[in-house]
Design a protein around this motif. Structure first.
Motif, PDB file in Angstrom:
ATOM      1  N   PHE A  10      10.469  15.863  43.625  1.00 20.83           N
ATOM      2  CA  PHE A  10       9.852  16.609  44.415  1.00 20.83           C
ATOM      3  C   PHE A  10      10.551  16.917  45.897  1.00 20.83           C
ATOM      4  N   GLY A  11      11.800  16.276  45.855  1.00 19.76           N
ATOM      5  CA  GLY A  11      12.443  16.552  47.153  1.00 19.76           C
ATOM      6  C   GLY A  11      13.182  17.616  47.413  1.00 19.76           C
ATOM      7  N   PRO A  12      13.880  18.407  46.350  1.00 18.08           N
ATOM      8  CA  PRO A  12      14.330  19.746  47.012  1.00 18.08           C
ATOM      9  C   PRO A  12      13.351  20.804  47.255  1.00 18.08           C
ATOM     10  N   SER A  13      12.433  21.017  46.772  1.00 19.42           N
ATOM     11  CA  SER A  13      11.112  22.105  47.075  1.00 19.42           C
ATOM     12  C   SER A  13      10.601  21.551  48.227  1.00 19.42           C
ATOM     13  N   ALA A  14      10.452  20.468  48.423  1.00 17.12           N
ATOM     14  CA  ALA A  14      10.099  20.031  49.828  1.00 17.12           C
ATOM     15  C   ALA A  14      10.693  20.322  51.027  1.00 17.12           C
ATOM     16  N   MET A  15      12.127  20.080  50.887  1.00  9.80           N
ATOM     17  CA  MET A  15      13.011  20.396  51.931  1.00  9.80           C
ATOM     18  C   MET A  15      13.095  21.686  51.977  1.00  9.80           C
ATOM     19  N   ARG A  16      13.051  22.702  51.177  1.00  7.69           N
ATOM     20  CA  ARG A  16      13.003  24.030  51.415  1.00  7.69           C
ATOM     21  C   ARG A  16      11.675  24.485  52.329  1.00  7.69           C
ATOM     22  N   HIS A  17      10.440  23.969  51.667  1.00  9.48           N
ATOM     23  CA  HIS A  17       9.410  24.482  52.439  1.00  9.48           C
ATOM     24  C   HIS A  17       9.177  24.065  53.855  1.00  9.48           C
ATOM     25  N   GLU A  18       9.643  22.640  54.193  1.00  9.16           N
ATOM     26  CA  GLU A  18       9.380  21.996  55.380  1.00  9.16           C
ATOM     27  C   GLU A  18      10.403  22.286  56.320  1.00  9.16           C
ATOM     28  N   SER A  19      11.510  22.996  55.716  1.00  9.56           N
ATOM     29  CA  SER A  19      12.820  23.351  56.486  1.00  9.56           C
ATOM     30  C   SER A  19      12.113  24.565  57.694  1.00  9.56           C
ATOM     31  N   PHE A  20      11.156  25.150  57.375  1.00  7.99           N
ATOM     32  CA  PHE A  20      10.815  26.112  58.309  1.00  7.99           C
ATOM     33  C   PHE A  20      10.179  25.635  59.567  1.00  7.99           C
ATOM     34  N   GLY A  21      10.038  24.183  59.729  1.00  9.29           N
ATOM     35  CA  GLY A  21       9.585  23.736  60.753  1.00  9.29           C
ATOM     36  C   GLY A  21      10.740  23.249  61.760  1.00  9.29           C
ATOM     37  N   LEU A  22      12.201  23.504  61.164  1.00  9.54           N
ATOM     38  CA  LEU A  22      13.119  23.322  61.863  1.00  9.54           C
ATOM     39  C   LEU A  22      13.615  24.583  62.712  1.00  9.54           C
ATOM     40  N   GLU A  23      14.621  24.578  63.790  1.00 13.61           N
ATOM     41  CA  GLU A  23      15.513  25.622  64.065  1.00 13.61           C
ATOM     42  C   GLU A  23      16.615  25.665  63.300  1.00 13.61           C
ATOM     43  N   THR A  24      17.317  26.988  63.219  1.00 13.53           N
ATOM     44  CA  THR A  24      18.807  26.841  62.583  1.00 13.53           C
ATOM     45  C   THR A  24      19.638  26.374  63.398  1.00 13.53           C
ATOM     46  N   TYR A  25      19.326  26.293  64.863  1.00 12.60           N
ATOM     47  CA  TYR A  25      20.392  26.124  65.558  1.00 12.60           C
ATOM     48  C   TYR A  25      20.477  24.433  65.798  1.00 12.60           C
ATOM     49  N   LYS A  56      20.722  34.713  41.023  1.00 12.60           N
ATOM     50  CA  LYS A  56      19.924  35.281  41.755  1.00 12.60           C
ATOM     51  C   LYS A  56      19.097  34.433  42.965  1.00 12.60           C
ATOM     52  N   PRO A  57      18.825  34.855  43.982  1.00 11.06           N
ATOM     53  CA  PRO A  57      18.336  33.965  45.084  1.00 11.06           C
ATOM     54  C   PRO A  57      16.998  33.365  44.821  1.00 11.06           C
ATOM     55  N   ASN A  58      16.686  32.216  45.356  1.00  9.07           N
ATOM     56  CA  ASN A  58      15.579  31.608  45.294  1.00  9.07           C
ATOM     57  C   ASN A  58      14.473  32.415  45.985  1.00  9.07           C
ATOM     58  N   ILE A  59      13.288  32.271  45.428  1.00  9.84           N
ATOM     59  CA  ILE A  59      12.081  32.871  46.410  1.00  9.84           C
ATOM     60  C   ILE A  59      11.873  32.315  47.737  1.00  9.84           C
ATOM     61  N   GLU A  60      11.752  30.956  47.699  1.00 11.82           N
ATOM     62  CA  GLU A  60      11.665  30.142  49.063  1.00 11.82           C
ATOM     63  C   GLU A  60      13.011  29.529  49.222  1.00 11.82           C
ATOM     64  N   ASN A  61      13.765  30.077  50.141  1.00 11.88           N
ATOM     65  CA  ASN A  61      15.062  29.511  50.555  1.00 11.88           C
ATOM     66  C   ASN A  61      15.037  28.398  51.858  1.00 11.88           C
ATOM     67  N   PHE A  62      16.094  27.335  51.705  1.00  9.89           N
ATOM     68  CA  PHE A  62      16.231  26.831  52.775  1.00  9.89           C
ATOM     69  C   PHE A  62      16.479  27.546  54.188  1.00  9.89           C
ATOM     70  N   ILE A  63      15.864  27.243  55.394  1.00  8.70           N
ATOM     71  CA  ILE A  63      15.755  28.029  56.413  1.00  8.70           C
ATOM     72  C   ILE A  63      17.398  28.470  56.769  1.00  8.70           C
ATOM     73  N   GLY A  64      17.667  29.741  57.057  1.00  6.69           N
ATOM     74  CA  GLY A  64      18.932  30.112  57.208  1.00  6.69           C
ATOM     75  C   GLY A  64      19.920  30.333  56.266  1.00  6.69           C
TER      76      GLY A  64
END
Length: 293
Positions: free
Chosen positions: A40-55, A3-11
């Motif tokens: 705590f690395g994986p969850s932090a990366m998901r949360h902070e990924s929304f500061g990135l562009e997908t491009y 099942k998908p994670n609730i908060e996924n890495f951007i894109g």
């Protein structure tokens, strides 16, 4: 089916059935030898990924064109490295069985062993390309055979001589460097020889493991065992693109300890490394005519 994670890495919001790549997190740091926090690395990366562009302007590619499913973090036993590794191996094996690419987010570097166990069973001729500040070739660390300081030694027991290709290594005890001289393909201090290594590997299956402490602490202080004299962010991106020209069948990014860098720069850097890795894999697959990532 996962099942998908609730908060996924951007894109990374593709459905599981359609996905070519599956992200899975291993929030484990119980054998960390200096500063803990990589769990705590994986969850932090998901949360902070929304500061990135997908491009990515580096590769003129976009994560929205990739088929990546984020399955979230495993619930691992912090009191048993062996139990944690078994759970990681089981998840990686299931992803491989479904014909998908396992992309692991650590956690400390020991988590790589669980993934490599699964990938080596499926690809007996497996090679490993290893980016790291540390050799990770100790036979034991304070009596423990399962430690992030021993992970590549345990991997060597799976794949054998000449199949571990190490880059950026600038730290280890004397015995580790002697072991590397006899048993691994060691390229210390940087990425010299990487392009030639990839060319020589041809179509041999490769597992790529990226310990983010290969970066210089000036660019990436948020890690458990920082080592001066590392590579730059742009050098790492170029090396990832070069490595992904090989026949990569599994990969990981590990050793972000987000709370050790209150500025957030290390987490942002880790996110960008992950984005560039996924896009490099996508472009290589597309060139080969395989199913797109």
């Amino acid at each position: 089916m996962l099942k998908p994670n609730i908060e996924n890495f951007i894109g990374c919001d593709c459905g599981y059935e359609q996905a070519r790549v599956v992200l899975y997190g291993a929030p484990f740091d119980s054998t960390t030898s200096f500063r803990p926090g990589a769990r705590f690395g994986p969850s932090a990366m998901r949360h902070e990924s929304f500061g990135l562009e997908t491009y990515s302007p580096y590769q003129d590619a976009d994560l929205t064109d990739c088929a990546v499913f984020d399955s979230g973090d495993l619930e691992l036993c912090f009191g048993s490295a062996q139990a944690a590794l078994e759970d990681i191996e089981t998840r990686a094996a299931g992803i491989l069985e479904d014909g998908k690419f396992p992309l692991l987010l650590g956690g400390e570097h020991l988590v790589t062993l669980g993934a490599v166990r699964a990938v080596a069973k499926r690809y007996p001729e497996l090679h490993i390309i290893h980016f790291d500040a540390h050799a990770d070739l100790r036979d034991d660390y304070l009596g423990a055979k399962l430690s992030h300081a021993c992970v590549l030694r345990r991997c060597h027991e799976l794949v054998g001589d000449g199949r571990i290709h190490q880059f950026c290594v600038r730290s280890g005890d004397r015995e580790e460097f002697r072991f590397a001289g006899a048993h691994t393909d060691l390229h210390p201090f940087g990425f010299e020889g990487l392009e030639e290594t990839v060319a020589a590997l041809g179509e041999a299956p490769v597992y790529l493991t990226v310990d983010l402490d290969c970066l210089d602490p000036s660019a990436f202080p948020g890690t458990g065992t920082p080592e001066a004299g590392g590579v730059s962010f742009l050098q790492l991106l170029e090396a990832i693109r070069t490595a992904c020209a090989a026949h990569v069948v599994g990969a990981d990014v590990n050793e972000l300890a987000p709370m050790l860098d209150s500025s957030g720069v290390s987490t942002a850097t880790a996110c960008k490394v992950l984005r560039e890795l996924m896009l490099a894999l996508h472009k290589t697959d597309s060139k080969k005519g395989d199913d797109p990532l």
